[in-house]
Design a protein around this motif. Structure first.
Motif, PDB file in Angstrom:
ATOM      1  N   ASP A 140      20.103  53.414  25.080  1.00 57.97           N
ATOM      2  CA  ASP A 140      19.081  53.718  26.079  1.00 57.97           C
ATOM      3  C   ASP A 140      19.235  55.122  26.662  1.00 57.97           C
ATOM      4  OD1 ASP A 140      21.361  53.374  27.561  1.00 57.97           O
ATOM      5  OD2 ASP A 140      20.468  52.049  29.058  1.00 57.97           O
ATOM      6  N   GLY A 141      20.172  55.902  26.111  1.00 56.97           N
ATOM      7  CA  GLY A 141      20.335  57.286  26.530  1.00 56.97           C
ATOM      8  C   GLY A 141      21.311  57.514  27.663  1.00 56.97           C
ATOM      9  N   LYS A 142      21.949  56.447  28.160  1.00 56.72           N
ATOM     10  CA  LYS A 142      22.890  56.583  29.266  1.00 56.72           C
ATOM     11  C   LYS A 142      24.311  56.787  28.747  1.00 56.72           C
ATOM     12  CE  LYS A 142      24.213  54.491  33.670  1.00 56.72           C
ATOM     13  NZ  LYS A 142      23.929  53.437  34.664  1.00 56.72           N
ATOM     14  N   ILE A 143      25.056  57.647  29.422  1.00 63.80           N
ATOM     15  CA  ILE A 143      26.445  57.917  29.057  1.00 63.80           C
ATOM     16  C   ILE A 143      27.365  56.888  29.718  1.00 63.80           C
ATOM     17  CG2 ILE A 143      28.357  59.568  29.226  1.00 63.80           C
ATOM     18  CD1 ILE A 143      26.280  60.567  27.342  1.00 63.80           C
ATOM     19  N   TRP A 144      28.345  56.404  28.950  1.00 61.99           N
ATOM     20  CA  TRP A 144      29.384  55.560  29.546  1.00 61.99           C
ATOM     21  C   TRP A 144      30.744  56.101  29.140  1.00 61.99           C
ATOM     22  CZ3 TRP A 144      32.715  51.914  26.939  1.00 61.99           C
ATOM     23  CH2 TRP A 144      32.496  51.810  25.561  1.00 61.99           C
ATOM     24  N   ASP A 145      31.721  55.895  29.993  1.00 66.55           N
ATOM     25  CA  ASP A 145      33.045  56.459  29.769  1.00 66.55           C
ATOM     26  C   ASP A 145      34.087  55.349  29.691  1.00 66.55           C
ATOM     27  OD1 ASP A 145      32.435  56.286  32.752  1.00 66.55           O
ATOM     28  OD2 ASP A 145      34.612  56.526  32.767  1.00 66.55           O
ATOM     29  N   ILE A 146      35.214  55.676  29.081  1.00 69.17           N
ATOM     30  CA  ILE A 146      36.324  54.726  28.988  1.00 69.17           C
ATOM     31  C   ILE A 146      37.639  55.490  29.017  1.00 69.17           C
ATOM     32  CG2 ILE A 146      36.219  54.698  26.461  1.00 69.17           C
ATOM     33  CD1 ILE A 146      37.151  51.763  26.584  1.00 69.17           C
ATOM     34  N   GLN A 147      38.600  54.953  29.745  1.00 69.43           N
ATOM     35  CA  GLN A 147      39.936  55.544  29.841  1.00 69.43           C
ATOM     36  C   GLN A 147      40.960  54.434  29.695  1.00 69.43           C
ATOM     37  OE1 GLN A 147      40.516  57.921  33.352  1.00 69.43           O
ATOM     38  NE2 GLN A 147      42.695  58.236  32.989  1.00 69.43           N
ATOM     39  N   THR A 148      42.022  54.696  28.904  1.00 75.20           N
ATOM     40  CA  THR A 148      43.070  53.697  28.719  1.00 75.20           C
ATOM     41  C   THR A 148      44.420  54.269  29.141  1.00 75.20           C
ATOM     42  OG1 THR A 148      43.560  54.313  26.417  1.00 75.20           O
ATOM     43  CG2 THR A 148      41.832  52.662  26.768  1.00 75.20           C
ATOM     44  N   ASN A 149      45.356  53.356  29.420  1.00 70.46           N
ATOM     45  CA  ASN A 149      46.705  53.775  29.790  1.00 70.46           C
ATOM     46  C   ASN A 149      47.608  53.817  28.553  1.00 70.46           C
ATOM     47  OD1 ASN A 149      47.273  51.087  29.201  1.00 70.46           O
ATOM     48  ND2 ASN A 149      47.411  50.468  31.336  1.00 70.46           N
ATOM     49  N   SER A 150      48.892  53.942  28.766  1.00 71.57           N
ATOM     50  CA  SER A 150      49.843  54.046  27.647  1.00 71.57           C
ATOM     51  C   SER A 150      49.954  52.742  26.861  1.00 71.57           C
ATOM     52  CB  SER A 150      51.227  54.450  28.162  1.00 71.57           C
ATOM     53  OG  SER A 150      51.704  53.493  29.102  1.00 71.57           O
ATOM     54  N   ARG A 151      49.447  51.642  27.440  1.00 68.29           N
ATOM     55  CA  ARG A 151      49.485  50.340  26.747  1.00 68.29           C
ATOM     56  C   ARG A 151      48.171  50.029  26.035  1.00 68.29           C
ATOM     57  NH1 ARG A 151      51.735  49.377  31.849  1.00 68.29           N
ATOM     58  NH2 ARG A 151      49.728  48.557  32.563  1.00 68.29           N
ATOM     59  N   GLY A 152      47.214  50.948  26.117  1.00 67.84           N
ATOM     60  CA  GLY A 152      45.923  50.714  25.482  1.00 67.84           C
ATOM     61  C   GLY A 152      45.025  49.780  26.283  1.00 67.84           C
ATOM     62  N   GLU A 153      45.252  49.688  27.595  1.00 73.00           N
ATOM     63  CA  GLU A 153      44.426  48.855  28.481  1.00 73.00           C
ATOM     64  C   GLU A 153      43.449  49.745  29.243  1.00 73.00           C
ATOM     65  OE1 GLU A 153      48.104  45.739  29.385  1.00 73.00           O
ATOM     66  OE2 GLU A 153      47.306  47.025  30.975  1.00 73.00           O
ATOM     67  N   ARG A 154      42.187  49.334  29.312  1.00 72.62           N
ATOM     68  CA  ARG A 154      41.211  50.120  30.056  1.00 72.62           C
ATOM     69  C   ARG A 154      41.586  50.137  31.539  1.00 72.62           C
ATOM     70  NH1 ARG A 154      34.497  49.891  30.100  1.00 72.62           N
ATOM     71  NH2 ARG A 154      34.281  51.912  31.136  1.00 72.62           N
ATOM     72  N   ILE A 155      41.503  51.307  32.144  1.00 73.25           N
ATOM     73  CA  ILE A 155      41.868  51.456  33.552  1.00 73.25           C
ATOM     74  C   ILE A 155      40.735  52.162  34.291  1.00 73.25           C
ATOM     75  CG2 ILE A 155      44.359  51.458  33.198  1.00 73.25           C
ATOM     76  CD1 ILE A 155      44.292  54.509  33.231  1.00 73.25           C
ATOM     77  N   LEU A 156      40.795  52.116  35.617  1.00 69.17           N
ATOM     78  CA  LEU A 156      39.770  52.747  36.442  1.00 69.17           C
ATOM     79  C   LEU A 156      40.053  54.229  36.670  1.00 69.17           C
ATOM     80  CD1 LEU A 156      39.320  49.976  39.157  1.00 69.17           C
ATOM     81  CD2 LEU A 156      37.990  50.329  37.060  1.00 69.17           C
ATOM     82  N   GLY A 157      41.221  54.674  36.310  1.00 69.53           N
ATOM     83  CA  GLY A 157      41.608  56.067  36.514  1.00 69.53           C
ATOM     84  C   GLY A 157      43.022  56.137  37.042  1.00 69.53           C
ATOM     85  N   ARG A 158      43.271  55.376  38.109  1.00 67.47           N
ATOM     86  CA  ARG A 158      44.617  55.288  38.652  1.00 67.47           C
ATOM     87  C   ARG A 158      45.151  53.890  38.356  1.00 67.47           C
ATOM     88  NH1 ARG A 158      46.904  52.850  42.703  1.00 67.47           N
ATOM     89  NH2 ARG A 158      44.906  52.076  43.499  1.00 67.47           N
ATOM     90  N   GLU A 159      46.345  53.840  37.800  1.00 67.80           N
ATOM     91  CA  GLU A 159      46.899  52.530  37.449  1.00 67.80           C
ATOM     92  C   GLU A 159      47.339  51.765  38.688  1.00 67.80           C
ATOM     93  OE1 GLU A 159      48.815  51.214  34.033  1.00 67.80           O
ATOM     94  OE2 GLU A 159      49.306  53.252  33.383  1.00 67.80           O
ATOM     95  N   PRO A 160      46.994  50.468  38.790  1.00 65.71           N
ATOM     96  CA  PRO A 160      47.483  49.657  39.910  1.00 65.71           C
ATOM     97  C   PRO A 160      48.985  49.442  39.810  1.00 65.71           C
ATOM     98  CG  PRO A 160      46.416  48.274  38.271  1.00 65.71           C
ATOM     99  CD  PRO A 160      46.160  49.701  37.865  1.00 65.71           C
ATOM    100  N   ASN A 161      49.601  49.149  40.936  1.00 72.56           N
ATOM    101  CA  ASN A 161      51.049  48.943  40.944  1.00 72.56           C
ATOM    102  C   ASN A 161      51.432  47.657  40.213  1.00 72.56           C
ATOM    103  OD1 ASN A 161      51.578  51.313  42.406  1.00 72.56           O
ATOM    104  ND2 ASN A 161      51.039  50.297  44.319  1.00 72.56           N
ATOM    105  N   LYS A 162      51.310  46.529  40.866  1.00 75.44           N
ATOM    106  CA  LYS A 162      51.661  45.247  40.254  1.00 75.44           C
ATOM    107  C   LYS A 162      50.528  44.270  40.524  1.00 75.44           C
ATOM    108  CE  LYS A 162      55.824  46.778  39.213  1.00 75.44           C
ATOM    109  NZ  LYS A 162      56.258  47.028  37.842  1.00 75.44           N
ATOM    110  N   SER A 163      49.525  44.292  39.702  1.00 79.22           N
ATOM    111  CA  SER A 163      48.365  43.448  39.936  1.00 79.22           C
ATOM    112  C   SER A 163      48.678  41.986  39.648  1.00 79.22           C
ATOM    113  CB  SER A 163      47.200  43.898  39.053  1.00 79.22           C
ATOM    114  OG  SER A 163      46.108  43.023  39.207  1.00 79.22           O
ATOM    115  N   LYS A 164      48.268  41.126  40.540  1.00 85.35           N
ATOM    116  CA  LYS A 164      48.454  39.690  40.373  1.00 85.35           C
ATOM    117  C   LYS A 164      47.188  39.016  39.841  1.00 85.35           C
ATOM    118  CE  LYS A 164      52.724  39.145  41.725  1.00 85.35           C
ATOM    119  NZ  LYS A 164      53.744  38.545  40.826  1.00 85.35           N
TER     120      LYS A 164
END
Length: 316
Positions: free
Chosen positions: A65-89
């Motif tokens: 549809d012409g819209k750009i989407w982005d993706i970022q992963t950490n060192s484990r190959g998990e998609r992240i929001l940009g800053r990695e959470p500490n210890k997510s429950k």
């Protein structure tokens, strides 16, 4: 014997010549990589059979549809929001629906959970991973963490696409060959033209949905998933909604949700059924699905996020 070697050499040379000429022709004709191939390149082979997101990815893609989407992963190959959470429950697991395929970071379920409820999310999800693939990924992730960092709750956004993914790529010989096919389709223009990949991440129903029998391999894999000792079944919650039909509406004719919900109930696994709320959102003309695609749009992603956060926090 000499004639045989001579004949074999001629065949090999001609085969290689045809290959290089074909490769050169298709590379010249395809001056730029397609979005599909570029997207494949952020996936890596783990072991001999598993394809997952590559580590340390930061990329953007163009939707139909012409819209750009982005993706970022950490060192484990998990998609992240940009800053990695500490210890997510709170863990969110699954395939492309949980991962937020096609959605900009700020429209994903994980982002809504963080921005609206201030809850960090660990995202253990890979597009088109299938039931068995998710079991392997989740087991590996649980085994690598310190027991004190184990999740309090695990939320799995489930959908009937697993019936296709489990059968197409993860059964018998296909399970061994698919990663090889995936790699070759990334690097060889000739190969991808001779043996094009089936469309991945397709969530649009084509025609009348098929009711899959309980003998289907997906139900067998689901049984293995919930009987595995590494998986804390008592912490797993299944969410589901309607997929998108060919007409762009909620696919309310799909019988597999009811059958699967009954299966989960027999397994004593909690389900969160969002089908009715999805229909309401659609009637309100919210963007429930990504146009021309079928994956959850921002409205459905937010609905998933609200349901997960409220359940995790015991909110009404």
């Amino acid at each position: 014997m000499k004639k045989f070697y001579k004949f074999s050499s001629i065949i090999c040379i001609r085969t290689l010549l045809v290959f290089f000429l074909g490769e050169g022709f298709f590379r010249y004709r395809s001056k730029t990589e397609t979005e599909e191939i570029e997207y494949k390149k952020i996936h890596c082979l783990y072991g001999l059979t598993e394809i997952r997101l590559c580590p340390n990815v930061k990329a953007e893609f163009l939707r139909k549809d012409g819209k750009i989407w982005d993706i970022q992963t950490n060192s484990r190959g998990e998609r992240i929001l940009g800053r990695e959470p500490n210890k997510s429950k709170l863990w969110l697991v699954g395939d492309s629906m949980a991962m937020g395929y096609g959605l900009p970071t700020k429209e994903t379920p994980a982002f809504y959970i963080k921005s609206k409820y201030n809850l960090d999310v660990r995202l253990v999800a890979v597009d088109a991973i299938g039931t068995r693939g998710l079991l392997q990924l989740l087991k590996e992730t649980l085994k690598k963490i310190d027991p004190k960092d184990s999740p309090d709750q695990i939320y799995w956004i489930w959908n009937p696409s697993d019936f296709i993914d489990d059968e197409r790529e993860k059964k018998g010989f296909k399970r061994i060959f698919y990663p090889i096919h995936h790699q070759l389709s990334q690097i060889s223009y000739l190969y991808r033209n001779l043996l094009p990949s089936p469309k991945a991440n397709v969530y649009t129903s084509y025609g009348i949905p098929i009711k899959y029998p309980e003998s289907h391999i997906t139900y067998s894999h689901l049984g293995d998933f919930f009987s595995d000792r590494v998986i804390p079944k008592e912490k797993v919650n299944i969410l589901f909604s309607w997929g998108m039909s060919r007409e762009g509406t909620p696919d309310t004719k799909d019988p597999n949700y009811d059958v699967a919900k009954d299966f989960f109930s027999k397994q004593k696994v909690k389900t969160i059924d969002l089908r009715k709320k999805t229909e309401v959102l659609f009637k309100e003309q919210k963007q429930v699905y990504i146009p021309l695609d079928g994956h959850p749009g921002p409205a459905l992603a937010e609905l998933f996020a609200d349901a997960i956060a409220k359940d995790f926090l015991n909110l009404p």
